[in-house]
Every structure is written in C-alpha cells, then in structure tokens.
Design a protein around this motif. Structure first.
Motif, mmCIF file in Angstrom:
data_model
loop_
_atom_site.group_PDB
_atom_site.id
_atom_site.type_symbol
_atom_site.label_atom_id
_atom_site.label_comp_id
_atom_site.label_asym_id
_atom_site.label_seq_id
_atom_site.Cartn_x
_atom_site.Cartn_y
_atom_site.Cartn_z
ATOM 1 N N ASP A 1 0.827 -1.217 0.000
ATOM 2 C CA ASP A 1 0.000 0.000 0.000
ATOM 3 C C ASP A 1 0.858 1.261 0.000
ATOM 4 O OD1 ASP A 1 -2.365 -1.423 -0.039
ATOM 5 O OD2 ASP A 1 -2.659 -1.339 2.124
ATOM 6 N N ILE B 1 2.407 1.737 -3.453
ATOM 7 C CA ILE B 1 1.414 2.243 -4.405
ATOM 8 C C ILE B 1 1.185 3.736 -4.178
ATOM 9 C CG2 ILE B 1 -1.030 2.158 -5.063
ATOM 10 C CD1 ILE B 1 -0.881 -0.906 -4.478
ATOM 11 N N PHE B 2 1.018 4.133 -2.929
ATOM 12 C CA PHE B 2 0.789 5.540 -2.590
ATOM 13 C C PHE B 2 1.949 6.411 -3.063
ATOM 14 C CE2 PHE B 2 1.262 9.089 0.404
ATOM 15 C CZ PHE B 2 0.050 9.723 0.218
ATOM 16 N N LEU C 1 1.912 6.632 -6.924
ATOM 17 C CA LEU C 1 0.854 7.510 -7.416
ATOM 18 C C LEU C 1 1.238 8.976 -7.236
ATOM 19 C CD1 LEU C 1 -2.321 5.652 -6.107
ATOM 20 C CD2 LEU C 1 -1.543 5.817 -8.489
ATOM 21 N N SER D 1 -4.211 9.186 -10.195
ATOM 22 C CA SER D 1 -5.068 8.525 -9.207
ATOM 23 C C SER D 1 -5.015 7.017 -9.448
ATOM 24 C CB SER D 1 -6.518 9.023 -9.311
ATOM 25 O OG SER D 1 -7.112 8.543 -10.492
ATOM 26 N N ILE D 2 -5.517 6.265 -8.514
ATOM 27 C CA ILE D 2 -5.480 4.803 -8.601
ATOM 28 C C ILE D 2 -6.297 4.290 -9.789
ATOM 29 C CG2 ILE D 2 -7.418 4.286 -7.069
ATOM 30 C CD1 ILE D 2 -5.346 2.134 -5.865
ATOM 31 N N ASP D 3 -7.315 5.045 -10.211
ATOM 32 C CA ASP D 3 -8.138 4.652 -11.358
ATOM 33 C C ASP D 3 -7.404 4.816 -12.687
ATOM 34 O OD1 ASP D 3 -10.251 4.129 -9.642
ATOM 35 O OD2 ASP D 3 -11.061 6.150 -9.819
ATOM 36 N N GLU D 4 -6.306 5.565 -12.675
ATOM 37 C CA GLU D 4 -5.595 5.878 -13.906
ATOM 38 C C GLU D 4 -4.384 4.977 -14.153
ATOM 39 O OE1 GLU D 4 -6.085 10.576 -14.491
ATOM 40 O OE2 GLU D 4 -5.078 10.020 -12.626
ATOM 41 N N LYS E 1 -2.467 0.869 -13.917
ATOM 42 C CA LYS E 1 -2.502 -0.589 -13.757
ATOM 43 C C LYS E 1 -1.395 -0.902 -12.761
ATOM 44 C CE LYS E 1 -1.706 -4.844 -16.356
ATOM 45 N NZ LYS E 1 -0.383 -5.303 -15.978
ATOM 46 N N ILE E 2 -1.690 -1.731 -11.780
ATOM 47 C CA ILE E 2 -0.727 -2.025 -10.722
ATOM 48 C C ILE E 2 -0.287 -3.479 -10.810
ATOM 49 C CG2 ILE E 2 -0.349 -2.124 -8.225
ATOM 50 C CD1 ILE E 2 -2.619 0.000 -8.001
ATOM 51 N N LEU F 1 3.724 0.660 -11.487
ATOM 52 C CA LEU F 1 2.521 1.390 -11.849
ATOM 53 C C LEU F 1 2.657 1.825 -13.305
ATOM 54 C CD1 LEU F 1 2.340 3.678 -8.706
ATOM 55 C CD2 LEU F 1 1.148 1.548 -9.080
ATOM 56 N N GLN G 1 0.583 3.815 -16.404
ATOM 57 C CA GLN G 1 -0.561 4.660 -16.728
ATOM 58 C C GLN G 1 -1.422 3.978 -17.786
ATOM 59 O OE1 GLN G 1 0.479 8.457 -18.374
ATOM 60 N NE2 GLN G 1 -1.535 9.310 -17.985
#
Length: 67
Positions: free
Chosen positions: A12, A15-16, A19, A25-28, A30-31, A52, A54
């Motif tokens: 987590d 990822i933070f 980003l 944002s997390i919606d933008e 692929k992780i 990450l 885009q």
C-alpha cells in the motif's frame, strides 16, 4: 504511457508513493505487484515493490478514433 517502479515498507505504501510520483489517481494506473516484501529479524527485511503503468486515457482513444 508512463511507468514507475515504487518501493515501500508495504504494498500500500509503495502504491501511494508511486501515485504521488506520477501525479495520477489509482483509477488511472494498472498495478503489478513485483515483490510483497517481507519482515525479517528485528523488522528489517525486503521492501515491497510495485510497477505502476498509466492506463491509456479515454480522451486519447477518442482523438485516435476521430483522426
């Protein structure tokens, strides 16, 4: 498409941090989790690593369609 490999104490956190670095944002994105990390002796261990990438935006797809 932008990609960024981020490291953190946890998945987590990685990822933070990723980003924030990409300004997305997390919606933008692929992780992909590359390494979940581990706690070793005295809490010292490997960092979690994530990649990450885009996602292709809807605006770009629409522009390509209209061209």
């Amino acid at each position: 498409m932008k990609s960024y490999e981020a490291k953190g104490k946890t998945v987590d956190e990685a990822i933070f941090l990723g980003l924030n670095e990409l300004g997305l944002s997390i919606d933008e994105v692929k992780i992909d989790i590359l390494d979940e990390g581990s706690k070793g002796l005295f809490g010292i261990g490997k960092s979690a690593r994530v990649l990450l990438t885009q996602k292709e935006g809807l605006q770009k797809k629409a522009e390509e369609f209209l061209s």
